[in-house]
Design an enzyme around this catalytic site. Structure first.
Site, PDB file in Angstrom:
ATOM      1  N   LYS A   1      -6.378  48.839 -14.307  1.00  0.00           N
ATOM      2  CA  LYS A   1      -6.777  48.852 -12.895  1.00  0.00           C
ATOM      3  C   LYS A   1      -7.307  47.446 -12.625  1.00  0.00           C
ATOM      4  O   LYS A   1      -8.364  47.072 -13.153  1.00  0.00           O
ATOM      5  CB  LYS A   1      -7.867  49.905 -12.671  1.00  0.00           C
ATOM      6  CG  LYS A   1      -8.510  49.892 -11.275  1.00  0.00           C
ATOM      7  CD  LYS A   1      -9.505  51.054 -11.128  1.00  0.00           C
ATOM      8  CE  LYS A   1     -10.247  51.022  -9.809  1.00  0.00           C
ATOM      9  NZ  LYS A   1     -11.167  52.163  -9.640  1.00  0.00           N
TER      10      LYS A   1
ATOM     11  N   ASP B   1      -5.614  58.332  -1.418  1.00  0.00           N
ATOM     12  CA  ASP B   1      -6.343  58.563  -2.665  1.00  0.00           C
ATOM     13  C   ASP B   1      -6.503  60.041  -2.996  1.00  0.00           C
ATOM     14  O   ASP B   1      -7.577  60.593  -2.799  1.00  0.00           O
ATOM     15  CB  ASP B   1      -7.732  57.907  -2.566  1.00  0.00           C
ATOM     16  CG  ASP B   1      -8.491  57.977  -3.883  1.00  0.00           C
ATOM     17  OD1 ASP B   1      -7.887  58.386  -4.871  1.00  0.00           O
ATOM     18  OD2 ASP B   1      -9.681  57.623  -3.897  1.00  0.00           O
TER      19      ASP B   1
ATOM     20  N   GLU C   1     -11.182  48.042  -6.237  1.00  0.00           N
ATOM     21  CA  GLU C   1     -12.537  48.582  -6.234  1.00  0.00           C
ATOM     22  C   GLU C   1     -13.465  47.807  -7.170  1.00  0.00           C
ATOM     23  O   GLU C   1     -14.201  48.390  -7.975  1.00  0.00           O
ATOM     24  CB  GLU C   1     -12.512  50.071  -6.590  1.00  0.00           C
ATOM     25  CG  GLU C   1     -11.708  50.895  -5.596  1.00  0.00           C
ATOM     26  CD  GLU C   1     -11.777  52.398  -5.829  1.00  0.00           C
ATOM     27  OE1 GLU C   1     -11.982  52.823  -6.973  1.00  0.00           O
ATOM     28  OE2 GLU C   1     -11.602  53.145  -4.850  1.00  0.00           O
TER      29      GLU C   1
ATOM     30  N   GLU D   1     -11.295  65.978  -7.755  1.00  0.00           N
ATOM     31  CA  GLU D   1     -12.272  65.113  -7.085  1.00  0.00           C
ATOM     32  C   GLU D   1     -12.453  65.488  -5.612  1.00  0.00           C
ATOM     33  O   GLU D   1     -13.568  65.513  -5.111  1.00  0.00           O
ATOM     34  CB  GLU D   1     -11.833  63.650  -7.205  1.00  0.00           C
ATOM     35  CG  GLU D   1     -12.752  62.700  -6.463  1.00  0.00           C
ATOM     36  CD  GLU D   1     -12.350  61.239  -6.580  1.00  0.00           C
ATOM     37  OE1 GLU D   1     -11.387  60.933  -7.300  1.00  0.00           O
ATOM     38  OE2 GLU D   1     -13.007  60.401  -5.939  1.00  0.00           O
TER      39      GLU D   1
END
Ligand code: GCW
Length: 752
Positions: A334, A412, A338, A440
């Protein structure tokens, strides 16, 4: 060859889930079986206590006497002469399975005799297998597939054969045979020839080295880093068994928000121990690579991918990893997402970063999984468009061992999301579909949400990029054809943890199961997978199978209804993402809710048509035509693509406001209806499991009302319309819902 799985060290405890008995005290299988049968016969529920540890590999005695007799007369022994580690675990699994299911302890012999049995092995390892295969079989099983077939053995005694090219194919065949037995199939006429449609089927663990799990709701990480490598928990074997039983063949052990420490020598020794456990089960280990690792653990001044010193550091690091783990799968990265470091920190592209790592891995057969989950608040462009804008132009610039890992949708892991426009749009690049098994945005491990139907929406979505029928599943599966897509992969963010039952919610194990089954064959229906899981986990009794299968099938649509119907998205609470938060409007705009729902006095929804953000244009024109046309757009994506007035007429005849309210209500009602269904199953399901699910469903029903009331109260302030008839009135005013604050929700990174 004799192989007694019960005598091995570190054997999993899985065979005796009802107690903490170790294998060592399991002296008489026959007696245990008789006792089990007696308990089942009593059927008092209270006497049984299933803690869920065995998940779908329960191997309880078959309740159908005729089926049990049929299999007992076939399984007169196991015929195997190979020493391959995967064949050995297959054999151990069959012994364990048949002991539990049939109450027999089949011996292992090297040759087929007149008395039937189960013949197990590879085509090259056993001539008795080779002679029995049909000419067409070999072409249909590839390197991981199998043949599971019943033959008449001349004298009336049937022989079941499990054959494959590789040991791991034999293992998959063994699990298939056990699945057939567990789900009520009889031996006669069994003929299954199968191979996986997607080559790389991975779990992604978002597990930190301190054992917290990002977005993990089932306890702490399975990996006991501090105890490793000396102590090897039996759970590792059982994790591997459960994963292999559904065909998972790779696992990324660590969080994509990566810690460079995993790449240090001390940790690589621990990783090697896990890899040794997983290898016989056909599972390759991958790690996440923190892009700045050369600086953090290597002492370099830069992590610039074009710096020769950096490339040399990674090359040496990769060599070190392969000394520990000779079949290491590679890195998942990643980068520049973020807050994670990445090549753009040095003005380089994603391709520069991915290729540098790919070059280090290529000589060893390793790959790079490079995530396309990138977006930035500073960029004006609709967040849903940013990944495509960044990656699509890089098509053709990645090394052959780079896979671009793309979430199912462009935002997402929302409760519903249209497929990501990158699928199929990079024909010269391998693509991985990333799904989220952990819930999530779907109620963590508290709410029942069977996710296969949602994943199928993506897998079956027709990108049209290379003509009609270019589904996402076909794109990632790839083909050998010159003009075909390059074979890709599928990854699922794991929902497992240290909870005794692995997944927290007893029913969430269905999602681990379904991920593997759909990764193996995306053409399977969600319903058939649900049914298999129910049969293996609970019972073959139709009175149990039908209602639970129906609950599972209703669950994802119900959760969407009471959380984010009609294409609403990202209206969850800040940070922990558990409850409703449509009012969130502070902080970076692309992390708020108002950015996405855009509710105002005129209406609601995000206009992504050509007159809005233009996101529809990233799809093939045929698809853009559907999503961009308010009349053609599927209702489940309506407010994803369109901003519509509150009185917009819907297919049902209701207007938008009423329809939205009624959807929220429908979700609540569906969950409410399960309480009765579940109560009716009390005498048919283990008491511990029954009570656990009952408590969770009760909470889910309460929280579905919380979602409905909070969201409708908030949106009503814009619509200024009454709730239609049949929609429950909120118990509190909007301020109450806005002020509710949850603390220490598991898996929340800021609180870990
Ligand atoms: O869904 C978001 C999560 C983050 C996660 C991120 C990602 C691992 O809220 O917790 O970080 O996606 O997929 O990288």
């Amino acid at each position: 060859m004799t192989l007694n799985p019960l005598a091995r060290n570190n054997r999993p405890l899985i065979f005796h889930p009802r107690s903490q008995l170790s294998m060592g005290v399991c002296v008489s299988m026959r007696w245990m079986w008789i006792i089990c049968l007696a308990l089942v016969g009593l059927n008092t529920g209270g006497l049984r206590a299933d803690d869920g540890y065995r998940a779908w590999l329960r191997y309880d005695p078959l309740d159908q006497v005729s089926q049990r007799q049929a299999w007992t007369s076939v399984v007169t022994g196991l015929v195997c002469r190979e020493d391959d580690p995967s064949v050995k675990v297959a054999l151990a699994e069959l012994q364990m399975g048949f002991s539990g299911l049939l109450g027999i302890d089949p011996s292992v012999r090297p040759e087929v005799s007149g008395s039937g049995g189960v013949l197990i092995g590879t085509i090259d390892g056993n001539p008795e297998i080779a002679v029995r295969l049909r000419p067409e079989d070999a072409d249909q099983i590839g390197s991981e597939g199998y043949v599971v077939r019943t033959y008449s053995n001349g004298n009336g005694k049937p022989l079941v054969m499990i054959a494959a090219r590789s040991g791991v194919g034999v293992l998959y065949g063994a699990f298939e045979l056990l699945r057939q037995v567990q789900t009520g199939v009889y031996p006669h006429g069994l003929d299954k020839v199968d191979q996986p449609k997607i080559g790389l089927r991975m779990l992604n663990h978002w597990d930190n080295l301190n054992r917290t799990v990002e977005r993990g709701y089932a306890g702490f990480s399975l990996w006991e880093w501090f105890e490793l490598p000396d102590y090897v928990s039996p759970r590792y074997h059982d994790y591997a068994r459960l994963s292999a039983s559904v065909g998972i063949n790779a696992t990324v052990l660590t969080n994509v928000n990566a810690n460079a420490v995993i790449l240090t020598e001390a940790y690589l020794e621990k990783v090697a121990t896990l890899a040794d456990v997983f290898r016989p089960y056909g599972i390759r280990v991958f790690l996440t690579a923190r892009f700045s690792a050369p600086m953090e653990i290597g002492g370099l001044e830069t992590a610039d991918p074009l710096d020769p010193g950096v490339a040399a550091w990674w090359q040496a690091k990769v060599e070190e990893i392969y000394r520990h783990v000779p079949d290491f799968g590679g890195f998942l990265v990643k980068a520049n997402s973020e807050g994670q470091p990445g090549p753009q920190d040095y003005g380089r592209s994603h391709a520069d970063g991915a290729n540098m790592l790919a070059d280090a891995l290529a000589p060893h057969g390793g790959s790079v999984m490079w995530r396309a989950f990138v977006y930035a608040a500073e960029i004006e462009m609709d967040r849903a468009m940013q990944a495509y804008a960044e990656f699509q132009p890089l098509d053709g610039t990645f090394r052959p061992n780079v896979f671009i890992q793309i979430k199912n949708g462009a935002i997402d892991f929302m409760p519903t999301e249209p497929f990501h426009p990158l699928f199929g749009a990079m024909p010269k690049t391998r693509q991985t579909l990333e799904l989220q098994i952990t819930q999530e945005y779907l109620g963590a491990s508290i709410h029942l949400a069977y996710l296969a139907p949602m994943w199928k929406n993506c897998l079956d979505a027709d990108t049209r990029v290379a003509g009609e029928g270019t589904t996402v599943a076909k794109v990632i599966a790839g083909s050998d054809a010159d003009d075909g897509y390059l074979p890709g992969a599928i990854a699922g963010v794991a929902n497992t943890g240290s909870n005794r039952n692995w997944t927290g919610h007893p029913m969430a194990a269905a999602n681990w199961y379904a991920f593997g089954r759909l990764a193996w064959n995306p053409d399977l229906s969600s319903e058939s997978v649900a049914e298999e899981w129910v049969r293996m986990t609970f019972s073959n009794d139709a009175h149990v199978v039908t209602p639970i299968r129906e609950m599972l099938m209703e669950s994802h649509p119900a959760v969407v209804d009471y959380m984010m119907p009609l294409g609403l998205h990202h209206i969850m609470a800040w940070d922990h993402h558990y409850g409703p938060g449509p009012w969130i409007d502070e902080g970076r705009p692309d992390w708020t809710a108002v950015y996405y729902h855009r509710a105002n006095a005129d209406g609601i929804g995000f206009d992504r048509t050509v007159s809005g953000s233009g996101a529809v244009s990233q799809y093939h024109p045929d698809v853009a035509g559907i999503f961009g046309d308010v009349d053609a757009c599927p209702e489940r994506y309506l407010l994803w693509f369109h901003h519509l007035p509150w009185n917009h007429p819907m297919a049902s005849g209701n207007d938008l406001w009423d329809e939205m309210c009624l959807r929220y209500q429908r979700g609540v009602d569906t969950v409410g209806s399960w309480l009765e269904v579940w109560a009716g199953l009390e005498s048919s399901i283990d008491a511990q499991q029954h009570n656990h699910v009952l408590r969770l469903l009760t909470r889910q029903e309460r929280e579905s009302r919380w979602w409905r009331d909070a969201c409708l109260s908030y949106f009503q302030a814009f619509s200024k319309r009454p709730l239609p008839e049949g929609v429950g009135a909120p118990g509190h005013d909007l301020e109450y819902y806005r002020n509710l604050r949850l603390r220490y929700v598991p898996g929340t990174p800021s609180e870990q």
